[in-house]
Design an enzyme around this catalytic site. Structure first.
Site, mmCIF file in Angstrom:
data_model
loop_
_atom_site.group_PDB
_atom_site.id
_atom_site.type_symbol
_atom_site.label_atom_id
_atom_site.label_comp_id
_atom_site.label_asym_id
_atom_site.label_seq_id
_atom_site.Cartn_x
_atom_site.Cartn_y
_atom_site.Cartn_z
ATOM 1 C CG LEU A 1 1.599 2.629 -1.544
ATOM 2 C CD1 LEU A 1 1.029 4.235 -1.040
ATOM 3 C CD2 LEU A 1 2.151 1.957 -0.236
ATOM 4 C CG ASP A 2 -0.449 -4.172 -0.909
ATOM 5 O OD1 ASP A 2 -0.238 -4.361 -1.926
ATOM 6 O OD2 ASP A 2 0.031 -4.555 0.254
#
Length: 313
Positions: free
Chosen positions: A46-47
């Protein structure tokens, strides 16, 4: 003599609720440290901008992370209309600013075009690799490289809220779907541009949202064990999910005690009721999970990802 790994041989899956503004790798290292695990790996980054479900596999659980990478996922996203950015999210540089002159009806009509199967060209700011390097590294240097369009499917797209220049949506999508790209494409379709201002992953496969735990909750369990003078595993390990939960939908077979030894030494074995082909979850007759096998040309269960007992590592 093999060098002994530092840490303990803890096996299982933690459904971490990744916090905002840290990388998935940093979150992984924090969880690994709390558990003092020999091995750890996550199942799809996930960013830093994104929060939510990040399954972290510990120990032998890392052998099954690929199966979670390949599963579908659900996200809640806020699309900010009127501003397009280089990264299609709030962390990027502004590319264009346009007035938002669209109605709710315009938005609902445009959103409908993203439901179902389509082709998607991955963002240059994704972690996909080109010639061994992640695309985002090329993007940061201003280099554009070719990317092939990929088959994706949006199983469900629900508009939760429209408020001026903001749209909240929930999307259930196939593996490899980039929500940032959908939002960017939606903005272009509406003629005003858009970017992701909030992104939260709320499910991976069939894992329930209410099983997620925060880093703070894990640290509290660790502190509780220290305060009571007991092993950290006393409270931390109760939060682990079994490794086989990563294999939802895969057929199950049982093998007898004699076959377990052969399987763990790399040999195919017989299993009654096995399918004709494909991958299978393998269990002992006592219900112990052994790993993943595949049906070979002789109809036998051959080892593919088999758990190594702690004493044999």
């Amino acid at each position: 003599m093999a060098k002994r790994r530092k840490g303990r041989a803890v096996n299982g899956i933690v459904l971490l609720d990744k916090p905002l503004e840290i990388s998935s790798n940093k979150a992984l290292q924090q969880v690994r440290g709390i558990y003092f695990a020999q091995k750890a790996g996550h199942t799809g980054a996930l960013d830093p901008l994104a929060t939510g479900m990040l399954p972290i596999c510990l120990g032998e659980g890392t052998k099954f992370s690929q199966f979670l990478l390949d599963t579908d996922k659900t996200y809640i996203v806020t699309a900010k209309l009127g501003v397009r950015t280089t990264t299609s999210d709030a962390d990027g540089e502004v590319v264009s600013t346009k007035p938002v002159d669209v109605t709710d009806a315009d938005i609902l009509i445009a959103v409908d075009k993203f439901r179902g199967k389509s082709k998607q060209i991955p963002s240059m700011y994704s972690a996909l690799k080109y010639q061994g390097q992640p695309l985002y590294k090329y993007a940061r240097e201003g280099i554009e490289v070719p990317r092939e369009a990929r088959d994706i499917e949006v199983f469900r797209l629900e508009v939760l809220r429209i408020d001026g220049d903001e749209i909240d949506m929930e999307l259930h999508v196939s593996k490899g779907t980039y929500i940032r790209t959908i939002v960017d494409d939606l903005g272009e379709l509406l003629g005003c541009g858009a970017h992701v201002s909030m992104l939260r992953r709320v499910s991976v496969g069939s894992y329930p949202r209410d099983k997620m735990v925060t880093i703070e909750q894990l640290e509290a369990k660790l502190q509780q064990a220290k305060t009571e003078g007991v092993a950290p595993s006393t409270y931390l390990d109760e939060l682990l999910l079994p490794m086989e939960t990563a294999l939802e939908g895969m057929p199950k077979v049982e093998v007898d005690d004699a076959s377990v030894v052969y399987l763990r030494h790399g040999n195919p074995v017989q299993a009654s009721g096995a399918p004709l082909d494909g991958l299978v979850q393998v269990f002992t007759e006592q219900g112990e999970f052994l790993g993943v096998g595949h049906i070979n040309d002789d109809g036998l269960v051959a080892p593919k990802r088999i758990i190594v007992p702690a004493a044999e590592e």
